[in-house]
Design a protein around this motif. Structure first.
Motif, PDB file in Angstrom:
ATOM      1  N   LYS B 148       0.829  -1.205   0.000  1.00  0.00           N
ATOM      2  CA  LYS B 148       0.000   0.000   0.000  1.00  0.00           C
ATOM      3  C   LYS B 148       0.869   1.262   0.000  1.00  0.00           C
ATOM      4  N   THR B 149       2.073   1.125   0.551  1.00  0.00           N
ATOM      5  CA  THR B 149       2.945   2.291   0.655  1.00  0.00           C
ATOM      6  C   THR B 149       3.934   2.386  -0.517  1.00  0.00           C
ATOM      7  N   VAL B 150       3.955   1.343  -1.346  1.00  0.00           N
ATOM      8  CA  VAL B 150       4.953   1.312  -2.429  1.00  0.00           C
ATOM      9  C   VAL B 150       4.376   1.915  -3.697  1.00  0.00           C
ATOM     10  N   SER B 151       5.020   2.946  -4.226  1.00  0.00           N
ATOM     11  CA  SER B 151       4.581   3.414  -5.541  1.00  0.00           C
ATOM     12  C   SER B 151       5.742   3.407  -6.527  1.00  0.00           C
ATOM     13  N   ARG B 152       6.966   3.645  -6.017  1.00  0.00           N
ATOM     14  CA  ARG B 152       8.121   3.692  -6.909  1.00  0.00           C
ATOM     15  C   ARG B 152       9.042   2.503  -6.658  1.00  0.00           C
ATOM     16  N   VAL B 153       9.592   1.969  -7.733  1.00  0.00           N
ATOM     17  CA  VAL B 153      10.520   0.837  -7.602  1.00  0.00           C
ATOM     18  C   VAL B 153      11.734   1.032  -8.504  1.00  0.00           C
ATOM     19  N   LYS B 154      12.791   0.273  -8.184  1.00  0.00           N
ATOM     20  CA  LYS B 154      14.054   0.384  -8.912  1.00  0.00           C
ATOM     21  C   LYS B 154      14.594  -1.016  -9.229  1.00  0.00           C
ATOM     22  N   ALA B 155      15.178  -1.184 -10.415  1.00  0.00           N
ATOM     23  CA  ALA B 155      15.684  -2.505 -10.822  1.00  0.00           C
ATOM     24  C   ALA B 155      16.864  -2.933  -9.955  1.00  0.00           C
ATOM     25  N   VAL B 156      16.844  -4.192  -9.535  1.00  0.00           N
ATOM     26  CA  VAL B 156      17.992  -4.809  -8.863  1.00  0.00           C
ATOM     27  C   VAL B 156      18.504  -5.898  -9.797  1.00  0.00           C
ATOM     28  N   TRP B 157      19.794  -5.864 -10.101  1.00  0.00           N
ATOM     29  CA  TRP B 157      20.333  -6.799 -11.095  1.00  0.00           C
ATOM     30  C   TRP B 157      20.829  -8.083 -10.456  1.00  0.00           C
ATOM     31  N   SER B 158      20.737  -9.164 -11.204  1.00  0.00           N
ATOM     32  CA  SER B 158      21.248 -10.453 -10.727  1.00  0.00           C
ATOM     33  C   SER B 158      22.776 -10.408 -10.708  1.00  0.00           C
ATOM     34  N   LYS B 159      23.358 -11.182  -9.788  1.00  0.00           N
ATOM     35  CA  LYS B 159      24.831 -11.200  -9.699  1.00  0.00           C
ATOM     36  C   LYS B 159      25.417 -11.771 -10.972  1.00  0.00           C
ATOM     37  N   GLU B 160      24.792 -12.852 -11.431  1.00  0.00           N
ATOM     38  CA  GLU B 160      25.284 -13.475 -12.669  1.00  0.00           C
ATOM     39  C   GLU B 160      24.297 -13.177 -13.766  1.00  0.00           C
ATOM     40  N   LYS B 161      24.761 -12.650 -14.879  1.00  0.00           N
ATOM     41  CA  LYS B 161      23.833 -12.322 -15.957  1.00  0.00           C
ATOM     42  C   LYS B 161      23.996 -13.299 -17.130  1.00  0.00           C
ATOM     43  N   HIS B 162      22.844 -13.702 -17.716  1.00  0.00           N
ATOM     44  CA  HIS B 162      22.877 -14.664 -18.824  1.00  0.00           C
ATOM     45  C   HIS B 162      22.274 -14.092 -20.093  1.00  0.00           C
ATOM     46  N   GLY B 163      21.979 -12.800 -20.107  1.00  0.00           N
ATOM     47  CA  GLY B 163      21.351 -12.215 -21.291  1.00  0.00           C
ATOM     48  C   GLY B 163      19.900 -12.650 -21.428  1.00  0.00           C
ATOM     49  N   ASP B 164      19.204 -12.753 -20.286  1.00  0.00           N
ATOM     50  CA  ASP B 164      17.762 -13.030 -20.351  1.00  0.00           C
ATOM     51  C   ASP B 164      17.024 -12.106 -19.386  1.00  0.00           C
ATOM     52  N   ILE B 165      15.704 -12.237 -19.351  1.00  0.00           N
ATOM     53  CA  ILE B 165      14.880 -11.290 -18.595  1.00  0.00           C
ATOM     54  C   ILE B 165      15.184 -11.359 -17.086  1.00  0.00           C
ATOM     55  N   TYR B 166      15.752 -12.486 -16.649  1.00  0.00           N
ATOM     56  CA  TYR B 166      16.083 -12.652 -15.220  1.00  0.00           C
ATOM     57  C   TYR B 166      17.417 -11.997 -14.841  1.00  0.00           C
ATOM     58  N   ASP B 167      18.067 -11.338 -15.814  1.00  0.00           N
ATOM     59  CA  ASP B 167      19.241 -10.526 -15.464  1.00  0.00           C
ATOM     60  C   ASP B 167      18.809  -9.409 -14.524  1.00  0.00           C
ATOM     61  N   ILE B 168      17.546  -8.968 -14.696  1.00  0.00           N
ATOM     62  CA  ILE B 168      16.951  -8.116 -13.655  1.00  0.00           C
ATOM     63  C   ILE B 168      16.407  -9.109 -12.633  1.00  0.00           C
ATOM     64  N   ALA B 169      16.935  -9.048 -11.401  1.00  0.00           N
ATOM     65  CA  ALA B 169      16.488 -10.016 -10.385  1.00  0.00           C
ATOM     66  C   ALA B 169      15.062  -9.689  -9.971  1.00  0.00           C
ATOM     67  N   TYR B 170      14.826  -8.410  -9.685  1.00  0.00           N
ATOM     68  CA  TYR B 170      13.494  -7.931  -9.288  1.00  0.00           C
ATOM     69  C   TYR B 170      13.545  -6.415  -9.216  1.00  0.00           C
ATOM     70  N   PHE B 171      12.430  -5.799  -8.947  1.00  0.00           N
ATOM     71  CA  PHE B 171      12.389  -4.353  -8.707  1.00  0.00           C
ATOM     72  C   PHE B 171      12.135  -4.154  -7.218  1.00  0.00           C
ATOM     73  N   LYS B 172      12.954  -3.295  -6.595  1.00  0.00           N
ATOM     74  CA  LYS B 172      12.772  -3.094  -5.145  1.00  0.00           C
ATOM     75  C   LYS B 172      12.149  -1.730  -4.879  1.00  0.00           C
ATOM     76  N   PRO B 173      11.304  -1.664  -3.852  1.00  0.00           N
ATOM     77  CA  PRO B 173      10.677  -0.384  -3.501  1.00  0.00           C
ATOM     78  C   PRO B 173      11.716   0.677  -3.146  1.00  0.00           C
ATOM     79  N   ILE B 174      11.467   1.929  -3.567  1.00  0.00           N
ATOM     80  CA  ILE B 174      12.371   3.035  -3.166  1.00  0.00           C
ATOM     81  C   ILE B 174      11.564   4.131  -2.458  1.00  0.00           C
TER      82      ILE B 174
END
Lengths: 387, 174
Positions: B148-174
């Protein structure tokens, strides 16, 4: 729309877990019933339309080949139509177009699913490409996202939406109890629904449709044939269908254009200007109770953002101004490919007074609806007792 | 070939808890179909995924309607024009909608519980479907209060990247 078209017979299997029958035998159960109901023989049929979910649901590509005998299609033309959850509506529309165009007089439309033979959620995962959109795979995810988008867009309070969704679920399950063919037949209270385990928040267990096996068959006929064959046909008053973009984030799903436009087209064709007043019953596709709330708005049955208020005051409950899903709806019975055609069959039963214990007294005009894809397709068929 | 099948199964298959064929009067015949595929991603998605590997989120702009879409597209779904102008998008955005996934099913890409969101990145004209995370998801009521309090988020990247959509691990609230 071309020539007038009518439903002259319907047939449904007993829906549920049907391990007792092979898939072709299940299809045959519905086909036998539709011929008995219409009082004609396969000789009278000019063509057959069939549809289901992607054949992966049951693990066999082109399952309509497997059912050729059960569909009575040997020596006849066969069309396959599928649009995911809205398949049943698309199958009906294909049959209607076929007759309205003058290319056929009598068409058998059949749709089925045998979900217990495979894994329904796994099949849902294959509807999306695996690289970009797969994260929303599994139906509850896509539709919970949409429900929350709708709640946010209209600033609908969580608790109010919860109460309305619970009423939708309770009403549908009460309908299911009156429908001997329904899969889930259980008495629920609002509390049972609102305290059930969370599946994909805010959606809880009884907000979600079951996994069902079942088939539905409907025979459509031209005006001339219908009048000759059938004492009380259900006339097709209007149809509408619309599709949307692939990527779910490309458009606002709270104001769902494909539902809005498809229903507008069907109402226009049927000459309906105030659907809430003019319709007597609606078989709204409701695999998720929250989604039915959105549909009520997008089908123009109440003002945008106000579905919870209308549901809470009983507008769409049994005995209300426009009872919805007296059959129990998709919440009680969900052989997916067939679910949209079951809506058409139920609408036909209602306007011909043949719905038995779940009959809405004196129903003359009925809406049937289904949705498919990751919020991508909507189809409507309106049936009436008068031509 | 068997090894390849195993690999694909290991990648996509999770434990299916509630999917068993019960004992019954009539027989069922077990038959599995597992088929490997190699999908052509074409120049647009190849570049999009290459971008993710470098920690960049790319969209493309339609020269006719000016809309910026992400993931990058070859053509505009509404105008049907080629989308040749590449835009590196900000890695922050607004949450349009979300849901908490609390049940397991076959083919799922992550172990529940997790949150799927529609995130409208700044400068984009559509929302991107991805995970929202970085906080405790074990209690649905707490998640609801938090979101309810989250409106803005920021990308958190995966430690290991494979060139796929999961290279972004998730978006974290800011």
């Amino acid at each position: 729309m071309g020539r007038a078209v009518a439903v002259i017979g319907t047939g449904q299997t007993k829906h549920g877990r049907r391990d007792d029958l092979s898939y072709p035998d299940l299809v045959r159960e519905a086909v036998k019933k539709v011929f008995e109901d219409a009082g004609i023989t396969p000789k009278d049929v000019d063509g057959v339309v069939y549809g289901s979910m992607p054949s992966m649901m049951e693990g066999m590509a082109y399952n309509h080949f497997y059912f050729a005998d059960a569909l009575r299609v040997v020596g006849k033309p066969l069309l396959r139509t599928e649009t995911c959850g809205s398949t049943g509506q698309s199958v009906a529309h294909t049959a209607i177009h076929w007759i309205a165009s003058g290319m056929a007089d009598v068409v058998l439309a059949v749709a089925s699913e045998k979900e217990h033979e495979g894994d329904a959620q796994a099949t849902m995962m294959t509807i999306l490409e695996p690289f970009l959109m797969v994260t929303i795979g599994g139906a509850p995810v896509a539709f919970s996202l949409q429900s929350r988008e709708w709640m946010g867009y209209y600033h609908i309070d969580d608790d109010k939406a919860r109460e309305a969704a619970s009423i939708v679920s309770v009403d549908s399950h009460d309908g299911g109890l009156k429908n001997p063919l329904a899969h889930i037949r259980v008495k629920l209270t609002k509390e049972d629904v609102s305290k059930a385990p969370i599946i994909t928040y805010p959606v809880r267990l009884y907000d979600v449709c079951p996994t069902s096996d079942g088939a539905c068959a409907v025979i459509f006929a031209s005006e001339e044939k219908a009048k000759k064959i059938c004492k009380k046909p259900a006339w097709v008053k209007g149809i509408g269908f619309r599709g949307e973009e692939y990527f779910i984030g490309d458009s606002n799903k709270a104001v769902w254009q494909s539902t809005i436009e498809a229903s507008k087209e069907a109402y226009k064709e049927a000459g309906i200007t105030n659907p809430l007043k003019e319709l007597d019953v609606a078989e709204v596709y409701n695999p998720f109770s929250y989604q039915e709330l959105m549909f009520l708005e997008c089908l123009g049955l109440c003002p945008p953002g106000e579905a919870p208020d209308y549901v809470i005051k009983g507008t769409f409950s049994p005995g209300g101004e426009l009872p919805c899903d007296p059959s129990g709806g998709v919440l009680c019975t969900n052989p997916i490919g067939a679910a949209g055609l079951i809506r058409v069959a139920e609408a036909a039963l209602q306007v011909t007074g043949k719905a038995g214990e779940h009959q809405v007294e004196g129903a003359k005009l009925a809406l049937s609806h289904a949705m498919g894809g990751a919020e991508q397709f909507n189809g409507i068929t309106i049936l009436g007792s008068e031509l | 070939m068997a090894e390849k099948y195993k690999l694909i199964k290991d990648l996509v298959r999770m434990e299916i808890v509630d999917f068993t064929f019960p004992k019954k009067e009539y027989r069922t015949g077990r038959h599995d179909t597992v088929l490997p595929y190699n999908w052509a991603l074409g120049p647009t998605w190849t570049r999009f995924f290459d971008g993710l590997k470098e920690g960049k989120i790319f969209g493309t702009r339609c020269k006719k309607c000016n809309k910026v879409l992400v993931p990058a597209r070859t053509f505009c779904p509404s105008c049907y024009e080629d989308m040749e102008e590449w835009i590196e998008l900000p890695q922050e955005g607004s949450v349009e909608t979300w849901c908490l996934v609390n049940y397991k099913y076959y083919g799922q890409v992550k172990k529940p519980p997790y949150i799927i969101g529609q995130i409208r990145l700044d400068k984009a004209n559509c929302s991107l479907t991805h995970f929202i995370g970085g906080f405790d998801l074990s209690d649905p009521d707490k998640v609801r209060r938090k979101m309810k309090t989250v409106s803005r988020v920021k990308a958190v990247w995966s430690k290991e990247k494979h060139g796929d959509i999961y290279d972004i691990a998730y978006f974290k609230p800011i």
